[in-house]
Design an enzyme around this catalytic site. Structure first.
Site, mmCIF file in Angstrom:
data_model
loop_
_atom_site.group_PDB
_atom_site.id
_atom_site.type_symbol
_atom_site.label_atom_id
_atom_site.label_comp_id
_atom_site.label_asym_id
_atom_site.label_seq_id
_atom_site.Cartn_x
_atom_site.Cartn_y
_atom_site.Cartn_z
ATOM 1 N N TRP A 51 2.840 -6.677 3.377
ATOM 2 C CA TRP A 51 3.482 -5.477 3.928
ATOM 3 C C TRP A 51 3.891 -4.533 2.795
ATOM 4 O O TRP A 51 4.878 -3.826 2.880
ATOM 5 C CB TRP A 51 4.695 -5.882 4.774
ATOM 6 N N SER A 52 3.089 -4.532 1.729
ATOM 7 C CA SER A 52 3.442 -3.821 0.501
ATOM 8 C C SER A 52 3.364 -2.307 0.654
ATOM 9 O O SER A 52 2.299 -1.738 0.936
ATOM 10 C CB SER A 52 2.503 -4.267 -0.623
ATOM 11 N N ASN A 53 4.489 -1.621 0.427
ATOM 12 C CA ASN A 53 4.481 -0.159 0.353
ATOM 13 C C ASN A 53 3.614 0.327 -0.803
ATOM 14 O O ASN A 53 2.975 1.383 -0.721
ATOM 15 C CB ASN A 53 5.901 0.370 0.173
#
Length: 287
Positions: A51-53
């Site tokens: 879920w890496s920005n």
């Protein structure tokens, strides 16, 4: 509450910087991408969770620049269907999934050499975009901030905090709210990125508001973040800025901040991650 404690609070809305390359990711990537282009890189490669920005922003930037991107993702291939990685794939990012043990090798020179051999000419960017070239882009933020006694922000990989420390005005103390379990190593990481921070008394880390770890958020905390969002008329998510804002208000109530202080909260963006967090919570797989 703010009036009762004699405090003034402003919010720096870096979440509004760009629709896809949001907040601190825009600032951290600015000079990194310029360097990659100057070296005529054939692509961009970096690391992150499912879920890496950072990977989301990097994929968007690569698409805009016409550069192929690769994301080395901590997690299982099934996560490729989540909203964050769906966007990344739509922008052309190729995903390589590794387990937790494999992901720990992301700083290992041998592993990096393997990746360089498999992706010749690709520019390798550390997790979160936190590297020496990220600092000057973050430091430019001081030109846009009002004079204040205290700057408050969420902290994950440490690059944004290090960049702010590199140009910190003498009158302003920086307080970082760790959004993951950062006891000990997080301060070392910040000092590794900006060594003068080791002798700088003008900053602190608040380590007790991580809610159980990265991307974890107790139901009661999540409800409190939603309530804060409504009260402040400010979009918040439960991974970064929501956690830090909740920690800030709890510390205010506990008397941690001196009456008469002017606080500025840095909203670092990452609102896209709330979509993935909600879907993960519904499936009972929050991490």
């Amino acid at each position: 509450m703010l009036t009762r404690h004699g405090l003034i609070l402003h919010v720096q809305r870096d979440d509004r910087l760009h629709v896809s390359i949001s907040g601190n990711k825009w600032r951290k990537l600015k000079y990194v991408l310029r360097q990659a282009l100057s070296e005529r890189a054939t692509g961009l490669l970096s690391f992150g969770g499912a879920w890496s920005n950072h990977l989301h922003a990097l994929a968007a930037a690569g698409h805009a620049l016409g550069l192929p991107t690769v994301g080395v993702v901590r997690g299982e291939p099934e996560y490729a269907a989540n909203p964050t990685l769906t966007d990344a794939r739509a922008w052309g990012m190729a995903l390589e999934f590794v387990d937790r043990q494999g992901y720990r090798r992301r700083h290992d020179s041998g592993f990096l050499a393997e990746l360089a051999a498999r992706y010749p000419g690709f520019y390798l960017i550390p997790e979160g975009g936190s590297c020496a070239l990220a600092l000057p882009g973050v430091a430019e933020l001081w030109r846009e901030l009002p004079a204040c006694d205290r700057l408050v922000l969420p902290v994950a990989s440490g690059g944004t905090l290090a960049g702010l420390l590199s140009a910190r005005p003498e009158r302003t103390v920086i307080t970082g709210y760790a959004v993951l379990k950062g006891q000990g190593w997080l301060a070392d990481t910040v000092c590794g990125l900006h060594p003068p921070a080791a002798g700088d008394a003008g900053w602190q880390l608040r380590l007790d508001h991580h809610g159980g770890g990265y991307a974890k958020c107790r139901d009661a905390d999540r409800r409190a973040i939603v309530e804060l969002s409504h009260t402040l008329n400010l979009p918040l998510e439960p991974v970064y800025s929501g956690k830090a804002m909740l920690g800030l208000f709890r510390d205010i109530e506990a008397g941690h901040y001196t009456s008469g202080s002017h606080l500025v909260f840095l909203h670092t963006g990452g609102l896209q991650g709330a979509r993935s967090y909600t879907s993960v919570k519904r499936s009972g797989q929050a991490k």
